[in-house]
Scaffold this motif. Structure first.
Motif, mmCIF file in Angstrom:
data_model
loop_
_atom_site.group_PDB
_atom_site.id
_atom_site.type_symbol
_atom_site.label_atom_id
_atom_site.label_comp_id
_atom_site.label_asym_id
_atom_site.label_seq_id
_atom_site.Cartn_x
_atom_site.Cartn_y
_atom_site.Cartn_z
ATOM 1 N N UNK A 231 20.762 -32.319 -5.074
ATOM 2 C CA UNK A 231 20.637 -31.313 -4.021
ATOM 3 C C UNK A 231 21.379 -31.752 -2.764
ATOM 4 N N UNK A 232 20.670 -32.029 -1.675
ATOM 5 C CA UNK A 232 21.293 -32.514 -0.450
ATOM 6 C C UNK A 232 21.413 -34.038 -0.514
ATOM 7 N N UNK A 233 22.271 -34.611 0.332
ATOM 8 C CA UNK A 233 22.317 -36.070 0.422
ATOM 9 C C UNK A 233 20.975 -36.610 0.915
ATOM 10 N N UNK A 234 20.328 -35.899 1.814
ATOM 11 C CA UNK A 234 18.987 -36.267 2.279
ATOM 12 C C UNK A 234 18.058 -35.077 2.055
ATOM 13 N N UNK A 235 17.655 -34.917 0.798
ATOM 14 C CA UNK A 235 16.835 -33.777 0.388
ATOM 15 C C UNK A 235 15.443 -33.830 1.008
ATOM 16 N N UNK A 236 15.040 -34.984 1.518
ATOM 17 C CA UNK A 236 13.734 -35.093 2.173
ATOM 18 C C UNK A 236 13.532 -34.030 3.254
ATOM 19 N N UNK A 339 14.584 -40.779 8.949
ATOM 20 C CA UNK A 339 15.274 -41.592 7.954
ATOM 21 C C UNK A 339 14.450 -41.826 6.698
ATOM 22 N N UNK A 340 15.118 -41.888 5.555
ATOM 23 C CA UNK A 340 14.440 -42.246 4.309
ATOM 24 C C UNK A 340 14.202 -43.746 4.240
ATOM 25 N N UNK A 341 13.314 -44.154 3.352
ATOM 26 C CA UNK A 341 13.156 -45.575 3.073
ATOM 27 C C UNK A 341 14.378 -46.092 2.319
#
Length: 491
Positions: A231-236, A339-341
């Motif tokens: 999906x997205x690079x940062x789907x979070x 930010x993601x982990x």
């Protein structure tokens, strides 16, 4: 880390009383700000890291209770929303000297210890934005952690919405599904940077954090896969927004704000954020404490502002204000949540150095960026950064629309250096951590690109490719070699 609540039934009177208590908390906060009652003589930082638990095959392991019992450190480790999540909270520290390097080693030591204990009960730790092997069948209501807070939150979100949650994310591929509980939110595991500042400095620090959110998420993206789809690079970001959305389609059309919220304006005071939260959002967990905040102030005590803090904890701003009382002294923090982990502790600390340095430099500019940048542009940057990662183009005042990597290399990294110097960060530590950010931009590789390229290179079906990639990711995570150095290879 959210406040725990007991299992209770909520009445109409509870909601009325809670609304009144939040109003009294706001009055108390206003008085404290006016009378300079806050600790503002030292800045400090803190960090929370959320992690996934996996079994020996790389698939989610619903074992957080057993893992936490094995770790046996409730002061640092805690549950998160789902049984395949845990969280570590690092104690506050300064930024000066070699503090960032010591914090990196401390996190690494804690993770090594916890991973060893997790292995004893058949699990491993994975520090990653979204666990690539997660399936829709893994995020039903049965996956919720045992803490009553999560059950109550789930009930209240669904009751407010009145229908199932819709997940519709259009990226490289398309995900369109629904959920009858909030557990898909647990797919989002993040790192949260805390920055304690005085009231007079809060607005500038928060505005600066908002201005750079899109750049942060582009650099640190690490969540390209969800439920088997790219999906997205940062789907979070879109997942978290949709998995906690209490609005029906009609309320969205009416302009009701989402509970996961970037915001809509620059601020002049921390009070603006708490006041907006109370004005725009109804209570999800309307539970009152005995303390009257105004009476506490009148008697010379420092109020906990429990109701205001609990309400604030159910509104998920990407940069959230935090009020806390420690050892009888109140303070304010900016909690950076974009930010993601992962992928490694080294990458996480590089992201931290960039964030803390850049916020300091921008907050102290004579003509700050938020006076020259429409708020809508900052929000748009956040969406672009999340969707396209290191390939994103973003807007910056005086530069225009440019590739995010060019903006970082030519303009923002030098400012981050300046900011870290003002914090008194050791130059060797500074150069090592910001050097990781520089190389990430130069190579075009962060966690999201490594995951996607590794899966694309696999000679197998998608499900097995995701599983093998996850296992390889975890092995490399433990080397602490920054992700831009990871080879792709084939398998």
């Amino acid at each position: 880390m959210g406040r725990d609540v007991a299992a209770v039934a909520i009445t109409k009177e509870d909601r009325r009383r809670y609304r009144e208590k939040v109003r009294r908390c706001l009055e108390a906060l206003s008085t404290m700000l006016r009378d300079s009652r806050f600790e503002d003589d030292r800045a400090s930082i803190g960090m929370e890291v959320e992690l996934n638990l996996v079994d020996e095959t790389g698939r989610p392991a619903m074992r957080n209770a057993a893992v936490l019992q094995s770790i046996a450190d409730p002061g640092a480790w805690a549950t998160e929303l789902a049984q395949f999540n845990i969280e570590i909270n690092m104690p506050p520290t300064s930024l000066a000297g070699k503090s960032l390097a010591m914090l990196e080693q401390s996190i690494r030591d804690n993770l090594n210890h916890a991973d060893g204990r997790a292995r004893e009960v058949g699990a491993r730790l994975a520090m990653i934005g979204i666990l690539p092997t997660l399936r829709e069948s893994d995020v039903g209501e049965a996956a919720l952690s045992a803490n009553p807070r999560y059950k109550l939150l789930n009930e209240q979100v669904l009751a407010a919405r009145g229908e199932n949650l819709a997940l519709d994310i259009e990226g490289v591929e398309h995900l369109c599904t629904s959920a009858d509980c909030i557990t898909p939110e647990a797919a989002c595991t993040s790192v949260q940077f805390h920055l304690q500042v005085g009231p007079d400095d809060f607005a500038a620090s928060w505005n600066a954090a908002q201005a750079i959110a899109g750049v942060q998420v582009a650099l640190g993206a690490n969540s390209p896969f969800l439920f088997g789809r790219e999906l997205w690079h940062e789907t979070r970001l879109p997942l978290f927004e949709q998995a906690t959305d209490t609005r029906s389609e009609e309320l969205k059309v009416q302009g009701v704000r989402p509970r996961v919220w970037f915001g809509e304006r620059w601020i002049d005071s921390v009070f603006d954020l708490f006041e907006e939260n109370s004005r725009y959002f109804s209570a999800l967990l309307p539970m009152c404490e005995d303390e009257d905040p105004l009476e506490a102030l009148a008697s010379g005590e420092i109020p906990e502002l429990a109701e205001l803090s609990l309400h604030n904890g159910t509104i998920y701003r990407w940069n959230r204000p935090v009020y806390a009382v420690v050892d009888g002294r109140p303070h304010l923090r900016v909690e950076n949540r974009v930010l993601p982990a992962g992928p490694t502790v080294a990458d996480t600390m590089a992201n931290a150095a960039f964030y803390y340095g850049l916020v300091r430099a921008l907050a102290e500019e004579e003509h700050p960026v938020w006076e020259r940048m429409p708020f809508a542009a900052a929000a748009d940057n956040a969406r672009r950064g999340a969707r396209y990662g290191l390939a994103a183009r973003v807007f910056w005042p005086g530069v225009g629309e440019v590739p995010v990597t060019e903006l970082v290399l030519r303009h923002l990294l030098p400012q981050a250096v300046t900011g870290l110097d003002r914090w008194g960060v050791d130059t060797i530590v500074r150069d090592r951590l910001l050097g990781i950010v520089e190389r990430r931009c130069a190579t075009g590789r962060n966690g999201a690109t490594w995951q996607a390229e590794t899966v694309h290179a696999a000679h197998t079906d998608r499900e097995e490719a995701l599983r093998l990639m996850t296992c390889r990711y975890i092995d490399r995570m433990h080397t602490n070699a920054p992700v831009h150095t990871w080879p792709i290879g084939r398998y």
